[in-house]
Every structure is written in C-alpha cells, then in structure tokens.
Design a protein around this motif. Structure first.
Motif, mmCIF file in Angstrom:
data_model
loop_
_atom_site.group_PDB
_atom_site.id
_atom_site.type_symbol
_atom_site.label_atom_id
_atom_site.label_comp_id
_atom_site.label_asym_id
_atom_site.label_seq_id
_atom_site.Cartn_x
_atom_site.Cartn_y
_atom_site.Cartn_z
ATOM 1 N N ALA A 70 -5.272 -7.947 -0.161
ATOM 2 C CA ALA A 70 -4.225 -9.034 0.379
ATOM 3 C C ALA A 70 -5.009 -10.295 0.707
ATOM 4 C CB ALA A 70 -3.357 -8.330 1.302
ATOM 5 N N GLY A 71 -5.882 -10.044 1.508
ATOM 6 C CA GLY A 71 -6.662 -11.369 2.254
ATOM 7 C C GLY A 71 -7.228 -12.080 0.758
ATOM 8 N N ALA A 72 -7.948 -11.435 -0.010
ATOM 9 C CA ALA A 72 -8.567 -12.273 -1.090
ATOM 10 C C ALA A 72 -7.619 -12.959 -1.961
ATOM 11 C CB ALA A 72 -9.333 -11.230 -1.889
ATOM 12 N N LEU A 73 -6.433 -12.307 -2.129
ATOM 13 C CA LEU A 73 -5.306 -12.932 -2.917
ATOM 14 C C LEU A 73 -4.503 -14.023 -2.103
ATOM 15 C CD1 LEU A 73 -3.769 -9.702 -4.635
ATOM 16 C CD2 LEU A 73 -5.169 -11.670 -5.795
ATOM 17 N N GLY A 74 -4.722 -14.135 -1.063
ATOM 18 C CA GLY A 74 -3.822 -15.121 -0.105
ATOM 19 C C GLY A 74 -2.312 -14.585 -0.060
ATOM 20 N N ALA A 75 -2.287 -13.476 -0.029
ATOM 21 C CA ALA A 75 -0.770 -12.771 0.021
ATOM 22 C C ALA A 75 0.200 -13.167 1.286
ATOM 23 C CB ALA A 75 -0.963 -11.274 0.005
ATOM 24 N N THR A 76 1.298 -13.304 1.158
ATOM 25 C CA THR A 76 2.082 -13.759 2.113
ATOM 26 C C THR A 76 2.463 -12.602 3.181
ATOM 27 O OG1 THR A 76 4.085 -15.139 2.850
ATOM 28 C CG2 THR A 76 4.291 -13.168 0.955
ATOM 29 N N SER A 77 2.546 -11.293 2.223
ATOM 30 C CA SER A 77 2.585 -10.266 3.416
ATOM 31 C C SER A 77 2.009 -8.975 2.727
ATOM 32 C CB SER A 77 4.080 -9.935 3.702
ATOM 33 O OG SER A 77 4.586 -9.613 2.716
ATOM 34 N N LEU A 78 1.761 -7.989 3.564
ATOM 35 C CA LEU A 78 1.272 -6.758 3.133
ATOM 36 C C LEU A 78 2.144 -5.817 3.800
ATOM 37 C CD1 LEU A 78 -0.881 -4.637 2.691
ATOM 38 C CD2 LEU A 78 -2.310 -5.065 4.534
ATOM 39 N N ILE A 79 2.413 -4.689 3.017
ATOM 40 C CA ILE A 79 3.338 -3.933 3.394
ATOM 41 C C ILE A 79 2.634 -2.392 3.510
ATOM 42 C CG2 ILE A 79 5.460 -2.344 3.067
ATOM 43 C CD1 ILE A 79 6.573 -5.126 1.932
ATOM 44 N N LEU A 80 2.352 -1.564 4.666
ATOM 45 C CA LEU A 80 1.796 -0.251 4.528
ATOM 46 C C LEU A 80 2.882 0.722 4.616
ATOM 47 C CD1 LEU A 80 -1.318 -0.995 7.113
ATOM 48 C CD2 LEU A 80 -1.117 -1.164 4.600
ATOM 49 N N MET A 81 2.885 1.614 3.615
ATOM 50 C CA MET A 81 4.042 2.602 3.648
ATOM 51 C C MET A 81 3.532 4.037 4.265
ATOM 52 S SD MET A 81 6.005 2.150 0.056
ATOM 53 C CE MET A 81 7.497 2.975 0.803
ATOM 54 N N THR A 82 4.132 4.345 5.381
ATOM 55 C CA THR A 82 3.566 5.654 6.214
ATOM 56 C C THR A 82 4.526 6.719 6.351
ATOM 57 O OG1 THR A 82 4.305 4.709 8.242
ATOM 58 C CG2 THR A 82 2.066 3.998 7.691
ATOM 59 N N ASP A 83 4.243 7.865 6.883
ATOM 60 C CA ASP A 83 5.132 8.814 7.358
ATOM 61 C C ASP A 83 5.737 8.627 8.710
ATOM 62 O OD1 ASP A 83 5.007 9.821 4.701
ATOM 63 O OD2 ASP A 83 3.527 11.315 5.366
ATOM 64 N N THR A 84 5.672 7.662 9.175
ATOM 65 C CA THR A 84 6.093 7.324 10.588
ATOM 66 C C THR A 84 7.128 6.262 10.558
ATOM 67 O OG1 THR A 84 4.391 5.751 11.424
ATOM 68 C CG2 THR A 84 3.913 8.147 11.788
ATOM 69 N N LYS A 85 8.014 6.020 11.684
ATOM 70 C CA LYS A 85 8.822 4.718 11.453
ATOM 71 C C LYS A 85 8.139 3.418 11.911
ATOM 72 C CE LYS A 85 13.404 3.859 13.467
ATOM 73 N NZ LYS A 85 14.625 4.311 14.330
ATOM 74 N N LYS A 139 0.859 -1.175 -0.116
ATOM 75 C CA LYS A 139 -0.136 0.037 -0.055
ATOM 76 C C LYS A 139 0.741 1.113 -0.036
ATOM 77 C CE LYS A 139 -2.269 3.795 1.910
ATOM 78 N NZ LYS A 139 -2.015 4.679 2.319
ATOM 79 N N TYR A 140 0.695 2.203 -1.178
ATOM 80 C CA TYR A 140 1.504 3.376 -1.346
ATOM 81 C C TYR A 140 0.874 4.661 -0.969
ATOM 82 C CZ TYR A 140 4.585 6.177 -4.317
ATOM 83 O OH TYR A 140 5.149 7.169 -4.960
ATOM 84 N N GLY A 141 1.756 5.297 -0.148
ATOM 85 C CA GLY A 141 0.973 6.572 0.228
ATOM 86 C C GLY A 141 1.806 7.492 1.050
ATOM 87 N N GLY A 142 1.385 8.548 1.573
ATOM 88 C CA GLY A 142 2.390 9.252 2.320
ATOM 89 C C GLY A 142 3.291 10.313 1.529
ATOM 90 N N ASN A 143 4.467 10.543 2.189
ATOM 91 C CA ASN A 143 5.488 11.402 1.638
ATOM 92 C C ASN A 143 6.109 10.852 0.562
ATOM 93 O OD1 ASN A 143 6.302 13.697 2.478
ATOM 94 N ND2 ASN A 143 7.331 13.270 4.035
ATOM 95 N N ALA A 144 6.049 9.296 0.356
ATOM 96 C CA ALA A 144 6.973 8.668 -0.757
ATOM 97 C C ALA A 144 6.066 8.936 -2.190
ATOM 98 C CB ALA A 144 6.835 7.137 -0.523
ATOM 99 N N MET A 145 4.844 9.262 -2.011
ATOM 100 C CA MET A 145 3.863 9.347 -3.337
ATOM 101 C C MET A 145 4.165 11.087 -3.674
ATOM 102 S SD MET A 145 0.196 7.921 -3.109
ATOM 103 C CE MET A 145 -0.157 8.280 -4.811
ATOM 104 N N ILE A 146 4.618 11.969 -2.780
ATOM 105 C CA ILE A 146 4.757 13.304 -3.407
ATOM 106 C C ILE A 146 6.151 13.824 -3.492
ATOM 107 C CG2 ILE A 146 2.375 14.063 -2.433
ATOM 108 C CD1 ILE A 146 3.756 15.322 0.119
ATOM 109 N N ASN A 147 6.963 13.037 -3.068
ATOM 110 C CA ASN A 147 8.397 13.386 -3.011
ATOM 111 C C ASN A 147 9.068 12.572 -4.332
ATOM 112 O OD1 ASN A 147 11.342 12.798 -2.841
ATOM 113 N ND2 ASN A 147 10.982 14.257 -0.915
#
Length: 288
Positions: free
Chosen positions: A192-207, A32-40
């Motif tokens: 992610a659940g419907a695809l049976g994904a092994t992992s979900l990565i949420l990109m945020t503006d926090t550590k 999931k792509y979002g935050g500062n990484a989308m505008i920088n």
C-alpha cells in the motif's frame, strides 16, 4: 414487487454513496483478505462482489491474501508437522515450497476464477513475479519467513493500468533463489505504501479495536497513530492485535492516508466502510 418506499430507499443509498464514489474514483485501495471471510463461501462471495463493484466504479483495487489454514492443511496431508515460533510459522525450504504451491497456486487462482466468474477482470500475481517482493530472513529462528527489503510494484501498476484487479499472494524471493513466506498483513502495508494507496483495509475476525474486549459496543471508530503506544500501555490493544496495529502504523508511516480494520464476518463490510456515512470498523489516521 417493490413498493415506492423501497425504491426510494435504494435510491437514497446510492445518493449517500455518491461523494465517496467520487472521492475514491481513480484512487488505489489495498484490501488485505483473510480470516473467516476466506473460508466461509457466503462471505467469500460477498467480498469478491464488493471488490468487483468497486473496480467497476473506478476504484483501483489491489487484493492481497494469505492462507494460513490451507497451508496447515496441506502440510498435514504430506505428513509434515506445522511448527510455530512466537505465533509465526517456522518455514524450512520444504515448507516454503508448499507455501508457494498453496498461496500462489491453489488460493490465488481460485480467487481470480471467482472474480472473473462474477464479471471482474482479475490477474493473479505473487511476490516473485516481476521480482516484486525481495526478502531476507526476518529471524533465523523462523527459517524462510521473509522481511521485505525491496518492493517493486511495476507489475501491479501495469495490471491496474490495464483495468485488472491484481490478486497478490505474499510469497517472496531473494537473489539466491530461495522462496520466502511473508506475513500478509506486513506485505499489504508495504504494498500500500509503495503504491501510494489512499487506503488500506485489513479484514479480520473482530469488529475492530474495542475499548473493552468483551463488549462489542465499545468499538473505537477512529484512532490517531500517535495514540497507539498509550492504547497498548493501557492494555486496550494487546496480544495478537498488537502486530496487526503495528502494520496499520507502518502503512501510515509509508504515506497511506487511512487504514481500516473491519469485520470480515459481516457481509459487504468493504462497501459499508468505503461508501457510506458511517463505517463499520476502526480507522487509523495521522495527525495531519
């Protein structure tokens, strides 16, 4: 020129990554792509390179994106005020059309173009395509903000099977032809659940999740989902982080093995999290 020590270091990095490359090969990872990484622009290129690299080593990456700031900018250009209810954008029918235009048009195709320009093979999709993301109103007070009632991932898996990186914008539909604005965190958990994904990565503006919000060295590296209520009660998880954590818990409930919250402000954070001995953010797992 590189000296022998620098070359050995580069080789060591690859050796360290080898077991992770093997474990992720052929598996689905939703980002999931979002935050500062989308505008920088620098961070955006870092994310796109990470995704192309993962795809080239056999990881089946699905990129899910939102675009709140761009939607607000477009509404301002057309003279329409952004209205928020409990932190969520009120979406009437006109706003829903602008959401579709910005997310499925401008942002989605821009990301596809970048991925293609650096050697990736990408396909832009939105939740209307293939009737992927069927919705109803999440709350009458919010207008056409969607709650996903049915997820059909065939169009995504078809793209993956043909070697594409699916780039998904979170625009939904219903049987009456209405367009819905769907929260990207929520949509990524359901996808992610419907695809049976092994992992979900949420990109945020926090550590990640911090034990002390004012101390970045207090990062909690691993959280069992059963500990989430206690962390909320203690105030360690609070405010705007709560709905994001609920998405993590929902993804795990739907069968995703690991969910990560990582700092999208750090270049190549996706690679550091997935392909190294020591990750960069907070990992959520189930007891089993």
């Amino acid at each position: 020129m590189e000296n022998i020590n620098e070359k050995q270091y580069r080789a060591q990095v690859l050796i360290e990554a080898l077991p992770y490359i093997q474990s992720y090969n052929g598996k689905i990872v939703v980002v999931k792509y979002g935050g500062n990484a989308m505008i920088n622009d620098r961070l955006k290129m870092s994310v796109m390179r990470d995704i192309v690299l993962l795809n080239l080593i056999g990881v089946r990456v699905v990129l899910v994106h939102g675009g709140g700031p761009e939607i607000s900018e477009m509404l301002k250009k057309v003279g329409k005020e952004s209205v928020f209810v409990d932190g969520l954008r009120y979406t009437d029918e006109e706003t829903a059309e602008i959401v579709r235009m910005v997310l499925a048009g401008k942002i989605n195709k821009s990301l596809v173009n970048i991925l293609e320009s650096i050697g990736g093979k990408a396909l832009g999709l939105c939740g209307i395509d293939g009737h992927m993301m069927k919705c109803c109103k999440a709350d009458e007070r919010l207008g056409y903000v969607g709650r996903i009632t049915d997820m059909d991932t065939k169009v995504i898996t078809d793209a993956l099977d043909k070697g594409y990186i699916p780039v998904v914008s979170t625009v939904g539909y219903d049987d009456e032809g209405h367009i819905y604005n769907v929260n990207a965190d929520t949509a990524s958990a359901v996808i992610a659940g419907a695809l049976g994904a092994t992992s979900l990565i949420l990109m945020t503006d926090t550590k990640g999740v911090l034990r002390d919000k004012d101390d970045e060295s207090s990062l909690i590296e691993k959280i069992w989902v059963s500990d989430i209520p206690s962390l909320i009660k203690q105030g360690i998880i609070s405010g705007g982080m709560i709905p994001k954590i609920e998405c993590c818990r929902e993804a795990i409930r739907r069968g995703v093995k690991k969910v990560f919250i990582i700092d999208g402000r750090v270049e190549h954070s996706i690679l550091v999290e997935t392909l190294s001995d020591r990750g960069i953010g907070t990992m959520f797992v189930n007891e089993d």
